[in-house]
Design a protein around this motif. Sequence first.
Motif, mmCIF file in Angstrom:
data_model
loop_
_atom_site.group_PDB
_atom_site.id
_atom_site.type_symbol
_atom_site.label_atom_id
_atom_site.label_comp_id
_atom_site.label_asym_id
_atom_site.label_seq_id
_atom_site.Cartn_x
_atom_site.Cartn_y
_atom_site.Cartn_z
ATOM 1 N N VAL A 1 -0.944 41.481 20.299
ATOM 2 C CA VAL A 1 -0.973 42.752 21.082
ATOM 3 C C VAL A 1 -0.110 43.779 20.562
ATOM 4 N N ILE A 2 -0.376 45.259 20.410
ATOM 5 C CA ILE A 2 0.555 45.896 20.263
ATOM 6 C C ILE A 2 0.641 46.948 21.193
ATOM 7 N N ASN A 3 1.570 47.439 21.732
ATOM 8 C CA ASN A 3 1.647 48.479 22.722
ATOM 9 C C ASN A 3 2.922 49.673 22.413
ATOM 10 N N VAL A 4 2.544 50.750 23.148
ATOM 11 C CA VAL A 4 3.641 51.732 22.586
ATOM 12 C C VAL A 4 4.415 52.483 23.999
ATOM 13 N N TYR A 5 5.502 52.929 23.662
ATOM 14 C CA TYR A 5 6.158 53.458 24.817
ATOM 15 C C TYR A 5 6.853 54.751 24.013
ATOM 16 N N SER A 6 6.503 56.127 24.946
ATOM 17 C CA SER A 6 7.142 57.012 24.090
ATOM 18 C C SER A 6 7.434 58.279 25.218
ATOM 19 N N GLU A 7 8.483 58.976 24.921
ATOM 20 C CA GLU A 7 8.915 60.183 25.543
ATOM 21 C C GLU A 7 9.047 61.178 24.613
ATOM 22 N N PRO A 8 8.279 62.364 24.941
ATOM 23 C CA PRO A 8 8.326 63.678 24.303
ATOM 24 C C PRO A 8 9.928 64.088 23.954
ATOM 25 N N GLY A 9 10.315 64.399 22.850
ATOM 26 C CA GLY A 9 11.647 64.634 22.393
ATOM 27 C C GLY A 9 12.591 63.646 22.155
ATOM 28 N N LYS A 10 12.185 62.564 22.565
ATOM 29 C CA LYS A 10 13.187 61.285 22.841
ATOM 30 C C LYS A 10 12.609 60.128 21.723
ATOM 31 N N GLY A 11 11.534 60.170 21.265
ATOM 32 C CA GLY A 11 11.013 58.908 20.276
ATOM 33 C C GLY A 11 10.166 58.220 20.840
ATOM 34 N N THR A 12 9.683 56.968 19.991
ATOM 35 C CA THR A 12 8.501 56.225 20.380
ATOM 36 C C THR A 12 9.107 54.895 19.829
ATOM 37 N N ILE A 13 8.503 54.006 20.513
ATOM 38 C CA ILE A 13 8.744 52.458 20.301
ATOM 39 C C ILE A 13 7.216 51.918 20.254
ATOM 40 N N PHE A 14 6.880 50.969 19.001
ATOM 41 C CA PHE A 14 5.783 50.370 19.011
ATOM 42 C C PHE A 14 6.251 48.617 19.018
ATOM 43 N N ARG A 15 5.760 47.918 19.980
ATOM 44 C CA ARG A 15 6.045 46.506 19.967
ATOM 45 C C ARG A 15 4.581 45.817 19.732
ATOM 46 N N ILE A 16 5.033 44.825 18.664
ATOM 47 C CA ILE A 16 3.819 43.843 18.264
ATOM 48 C C ILE A 16 4.245 42.679 18.729
ATOM 49 N N TYR A 17 3.427 41.840 19.409
ATOM 50 C CA TYR A 17 3.685 40.499 20.039
ATOM 51 C C TYR A 17 2.484 39.435 19.168
ATOM 52 N N LEU A 18 3.009 38.608 18.439
ATOM 53 C CA LEU A 18 2.142 37.824 17.698
ATOM 54 C C LEU A 18 2.611 36.139 17.860
ATOM 55 N N GLN A 19 1.988 35.336 18.100
ATOM 56 C CA GLN A 19 1.934 34.049 18.311
ATOM 57 C C GLN A 19 2.938 33.494 17.270
ATOM 58 N N ALA A 20 3.733 32.554 17.615
ATOM 59 C CA ALA A 20 4.577 31.816 16.570
ATOM 60 C C ALA A 20 3.590 30.514 16.142
ATOM 61 N N ALA A 21 4.084 30.262 14.891
ATOM 62 C CA ALA A 21 3.255 29.305 14.257
ATOM 63 C C ALA A 21 3.591 27.874 15.062
ATOM 64 N N GLU A 22 2.602 26.793 14.936
ATOM 65 C CA GLU A 22 2.699 25.707 15.630
ATOM 66 C C GLU A 22 4.116 25.060 15.058
ATOM 67 N N GLU A 23 4.314 24.101 15.722
ATOM 68 C CA GLU A 23 5.703 23.486 15.581
ATOM 69 C C GLU A 23 5.596 22.623 14.343
ATOM 70 N N GLU A 24 4.431 21.907 13.940
ATOM 71 C CA GLU A 24 4.332 21.163 12.680
ATOM 72 C C GLU A 24 4.242 22.101 11.282
ATOM 73 N N PHE A 25 4.043 23.445 11.455
ATOM 74 C CA PHE A 25 4.258 24.406 10.519
ATOM 75 C C PHE A 25 5.402 24.721 10.263
ATOM 76 N N LYS A 26 6.247 24.916 11.159
ATOM 77 C CA LYS A 26 7.755 25.633 11.073
ATOM 78 C C LYS A 26 8.544 25.333 10.069
ATOM 79 N N GLU A 27 8.393 23.873 9.811
ATOM 80 C CA GLU A 27 9.269 23.269 8.791
ATOM 81 C C GLU A 27 8.768 24.031 7.236
ATOM 82 N N LYS A 28 7.484 24.195 7.251
ATOM 83 C CA LYS A 28 6.951 24.276 5.894
ATOM 84 C C LYS A 28 7.429 25.886 5.615
ATOM 85 N N GLY A 29 7.548 26.669 6.824
ATOM 86 C CA GLY A 29 7.956 28.144 6.526
ATOM 87 C C GLY A 29 9.193 28.336 6.380
#
Length: 385
Positions: A299-327
């Motif tokens: 999911v990606i969402n956005v928060y912004s105020e005119p004249g103050k800037g913008t923040i985009f946040r991306i939420y991505l699921q972490a890899a399963e535990e068995e893959f973490k060591e490979k990464g």
Amino acid sequence: MEVGKKITGLIYDQNELETYFKAKDFTLKEGKWQGELKQVTKDGKKLTVLSRFKVLYDNSGNPYQIISVDSDITEMKKIETLLNRTQRLESIGRLASGIAHDLNNILQPIAILTHVFKRKLQDESDLKYIEIIQSSIQRATNIINQILSFSKGIAGEKGIVQVKHLIRELEVILKETFPKNIKIEIEVQKDLWPIVAEPNQMMQVLLNLCVNARDAMPNGGTLKIKAQNSILDKHYITQLPNLKPGPYVIISVEDTGTGIPPEIIDKIFDPFFTTKELEKGTGLGLAQVNSIIKEHNGVINVYSEPGKGTIFRIYLQAAEEEFKEKGVEKLKEEIPIGNGELILVAEDEPAVLEMIKLALEENNYRTITVNNGAEGIVKYSQNKN
């Protein structure tokens, strides 16, 4: 209904009237005309229309009226522009790939020589110079690898991706290419979890958001990229549709730019929606970002105020535990010292071939060098024992 006003002041773009008058003159001379004109709607929206002018004659054969039939082709022109731009980008990609390959061939002999000299030199001041050269070569290599990655396109298989490595590569690109009045700040959690993703697509997402941030700061500012681990519970995800509870990596792209007006913030992910001029944007950048994130079940969402800037946040699921060591990043291994083994080297770039031969022989290997695969097969058959 507007009575008493000329058509040129009602529906035609005032900056494009010269084209209209030329079309009118041609029609009066030749009897008909067809072409594209710029018009505006009642609420000021700009249109591109395909116009067909035709002169109407009275019973005496004298022209008394021009009839015009217009077709709105605004969206078609946008798609046409996008297709043309895509074709240009493909051509640029092929050109960039060739240039990157040539640059890589130039850098490789230098890189090999620095390793050879590093073994031979004992003086600390000399070694310091070698390290500076190696650092510059590494920076150049990182940029070349990025060019090669993008020239191959964004499609690819998903795998374990260390977001911290992507952000590290992104930082190099931004500092090399963004204006100096934009300050780049990076905050990445030390033990950041890996994700399952297609790395080129993830890099495209981050680059797109950063370019938008740059454009929102024409007078400079601060661009901050953050990445952190987070366990999202069932209460938190009620604010984030389509996510399930669990471990996530949250990536933020923040700027101190002009911000997004509240009346359009809900439209920014819509295809073809853009506040930029036609020549500067197609309105597909954020739509593509949103599409890629959805493909990765994020999911990606956005928060912004005119004249103050913008923040985009991306939420991505972490890899399963068995893959973490490979990464986990593997430690770089030193080149092993040989024991007189014979190595066949095939390379079509003479300078690279010579440097590989030198490096191997410096490390106690014997070599046979050839310029192509056909020569390699011949040499192998002669020395296969």
